[in-house]
Design a protein around this motif. Structure first.
Motif, PDB file in Angstrom:
ATOM      1  N   ILE A  46       5.119 -33.573 -16.220  1.00 21.67           N
ATOM      2  CA  ILE A  46       5.035 -31.881 -16.532  1.00 21.67           C
ATOM      3  C   ILE A  46       3.859 -31.760 -17.331  1.00 21.67           C
ATOM      4  O   ILE A  46       3.783 -31.504 -18.387  1.00 21.67           O
ATOM      5  CB  ILE A  46       6.354 -32.017 -16.541  1.00 21.67           C
ATOM      6  CG1 ILE A  46       7.561 -32.645 -15.379  1.00 21.67           C
ATOM      7  CG2 ILE A  46       6.609 -30.656 -16.317  1.00 21.67           C
ATOM      8  CD1 ILE A  46       8.690 -32.223 -15.485  1.00 21.67           C
ATOM      9  N   TRP A  47       2.860 -30.750 -16.268  1.00 16.49           N
ATOM     10  CA  TRP A  47       2.511 -29.431 -17.346  1.00 16.49           C
ATOM     11  C   TRP A  47       3.000 -28.429 -17.002  1.00 16.49           C
ATOM     12  O   TRP A  47       3.242 -28.167 -16.063  1.00 16.49           O
ATOM     13  CB  TRP A  47       1.067 -29.325 -16.458  1.00 16.49           C
ATOM     14  CG  TRP A  47       0.282 -30.769 -16.625  1.00 16.49           C
ATOM     15  CD1 TRP A  47      -0.557 -31.432 -18.103  1.00 16.49           C
ATOM     16  CD2 TRP A  47       0.232 -32.489 -16.145  1.00 16.49           C
ATOM     17  NE1 TRP A  47      -1.195 -32.354 -18.125  1.00 16.49           N
ATOM     18  CE2 TRP A  47      -0.804 -33.239 -16.099  1.00 16.49           C
ATOM     19  CE3 TRP A  47       1.436 -32.458 -15.326  1.00 16.49           C
ATOM     20  CZ2 TRP A  47      -0.669 -34.315 -16.020  1.00 16.49           C
ATOM     21  CZ3 TRP A  47       0.648 -33.732 -14.331  1.00 16.49           C
ATOM     22  CH2 TRP A  47      -0.289 -34.499 -15.501  1.00 16.49           C
ATOM     23  N   GLU A  48       2.836 -27.733 -18.155  1.00 13.41           N
ATOM     24  CA  GLU A  48       3.460 -25.624 -18.624  1.00 13.41           C
ATOM     25  C   GLU A  48       1.582 -25.062 -18.491  1.00 13.41           C
ATOM     26  O   GLU A  48       0.768 -25.791 -18.926  1.00 13.41           O
ATOM     27  CB  GLU A  48       3.786 -25.718 -19.929  1.00 13.41           C
ATOM     28  CG  GLU A  48       4.446 -24.350 -19.776  1.00 13.41           C
ATOM     29  CD  GLU A  48       4.937 -24.180 -20.985  1.00 13.41           C
ATOM     30  OE1 GLU A  48       5.370 -22.852 -20.823  1.00 13.41           O
ATOM     31  OE2 GLU A  48       5.309 -25.071 -21.741  1.00 13.41           O
ATOM     32  N   LEU A  49       2.082 -24.113 -17.570  1.00 13.82           N
ATOM     33  CA  LEU A  49       0.855 -23.992 -17.111  1.00 13.82           C
ATOM     34  C   LEU A  49       0.159 -22.257 -17.613  1.00 13.82           C
ATOM     35  O   LEU A  49       1.429 -21.898 -18.593  1.00 13.82           O
ATOM     36  CB  LEU A  49       0.642 -23.447 -15.428  1.00 13.82           C
ATOM     37  CG  LEU A  49       0.208 -24.262 -14.724  1.00 13.82           C
ATOM     38  CD1 LEU A  49       0.693 -23.138 -13.497  1.00 13.82           C
ATOM     39  CD2 LEU A  49      -0.265 -25.279 -14.688  1.00 13.82           C
ATOM     40  N   ALA A  50      -0.684 -22.566 -18.649  1.00 10.21           N
ATOM     41  CA  ALA A  50      -1.146 -21.310 -19.384  1.00 10.21           C
ATOM     42  C   ALA A  50      -1.230 -19.633 -18.875  1.00 10.21           C
ATOM     43  O   ALA A  50      -0.392 -18.398 -19.116  1.00 10.21           O
ATOM     44  CB  ALA A  50      -2.818 -21.197 -19.910  1.00 10.21           C
ATOM     45  N   SER A  51      -1.312 -18.999 -17.602  1.00  9.35           N
ATOM     46  CA  SER A  51      -1.164 -18.722 -16.581  1.00  9.35           C
ATOM     47  C   SER A  51      -0.306 -19.042 -15.297  1.00  9.35           C
ATOM     48  O   SER A  51      -1.023 -19.848 -14.978  1.00  9.35           O
ATOM     49  CB  SER A  51      -2.742 -18.268 -16.140  1.00  9.35           C
ATOM     50  OG  SER A  51      -2.846 -17.547 -17.566  1.00  9.35           O
TER      51      SER A  51
END
Length: 255
Positions: A46-51
């Motif tokens: 799981i990645w968190e998106l900056a935008s």
């Protein structure tokens, strides 16, 4: 993690039905965490998106297309499940999972995955053709939008119900169809464009936006985000309105 009732994508996950949770390429942007099922070793990366990326009626085509391309690429490189919808993810703090937290991880920009994107044409493109759709995940949103808009350029009569029917018929060809709400939002977006901006070419007439219209658009977007249960950020407002984030920041600082 991503609220299915919201149109905002804040986290991007790959569902891996195999035990190779430690095979993440070292040069790939680090995910936030990897929850692992203890017995089978199946896991989510799981990645968190900056935008965050907006989907649905107010989606902008380019960010959504990039999101779809990144999702396809990550699924391919990590041997993930192509049918995963990116809504229900393993809770990393749940006691049933063993979770790896990456201490040097941070929210990532989608362009950080540019080196990992697949070549054009890797997946069958179905827009404006009779080929049965093969994309999955957010690629369905992109292909649905492309198909409906291309059909409308040739067949628009002003009948919204006809466009909605085309959208739902095409969605039914996906192996995992999109929720009806997302299909309706796409059809509505195309109908509004055809009715308000279409000039015989896919490119609308550019309209100069005054500061007052920008302020109104920003406040409307902010209210829409709050109504969906999210905390609005300048990046989210920019994604909805199409106004550059720096301009959004400058305007909000003066209100």
């Amino acid at each position: 993690m991503n609220d299915p009732e919201s149109n905002v994508v804040r986290f991007l996950a790959v569902d891996c039905d195999h035990e190779n949770w430690d095979m993440l390429p070292g040069s790939m942007p680090k995910p936030r965490w990897t929850p692992i099922t203890r017995d089978s070793q199946r896991h989510h990366v799981i990645w968190e998106l900056a935008s965050p990326v907006i989907i649905g009626e107010n989606a902008r085509r380019k960010p959504l297309a990039l999101l779809a391309a990144v999702q396809m690429a990550l699924t391919y490189h990590l041997n993930g499940d192509v049918n995963f919808t990116n809504t229900l993810m393993k809770n990393p703090w749940h006691q049933e999972w063993s979770t790896i937290f990456y201490p040097d991880a941070r929210p990532v920009d989608l362009h950080e995955f540019d080196d990992w994107l697949l070549p054009r044409g890797f997946y069958t493109k179905a827009a404006n053709s009779n080929i049965k759709p093969s994309p999955h995940g957010y690629s369905r949103n992109v292909d649905l939008f492309d198909h409906v808009r291309h059909w409308s350029y040739q067949n628009w009569t002003g009948d919204w119900a006809e466009v909605y029917g085309i959208a739902h018929d095409f969605n039914g060809m996906f192996s995992v169809p999109l929720p009806s709400k997302e299909v309706d939002a796409t059809a509505k977006s195309v109908c509004r464009f055809m009715e308000e901006d279409y000039t015989g070419t896919p490119k609308p007439v550019l309209r100069q936006r005054t500061r007052d219209t920008k302020v109104a658009a920003i406040l409307d977007a902010e209210a829409s985000i709050r109504a969906s249960g999210q905390r609005p950020t300048n990046a989210m407002i920019a994604a909805i309105t199409g106004i550059p984030r720096r301009t959004v920041t400058n305007i909000l600082n003066t209100l």
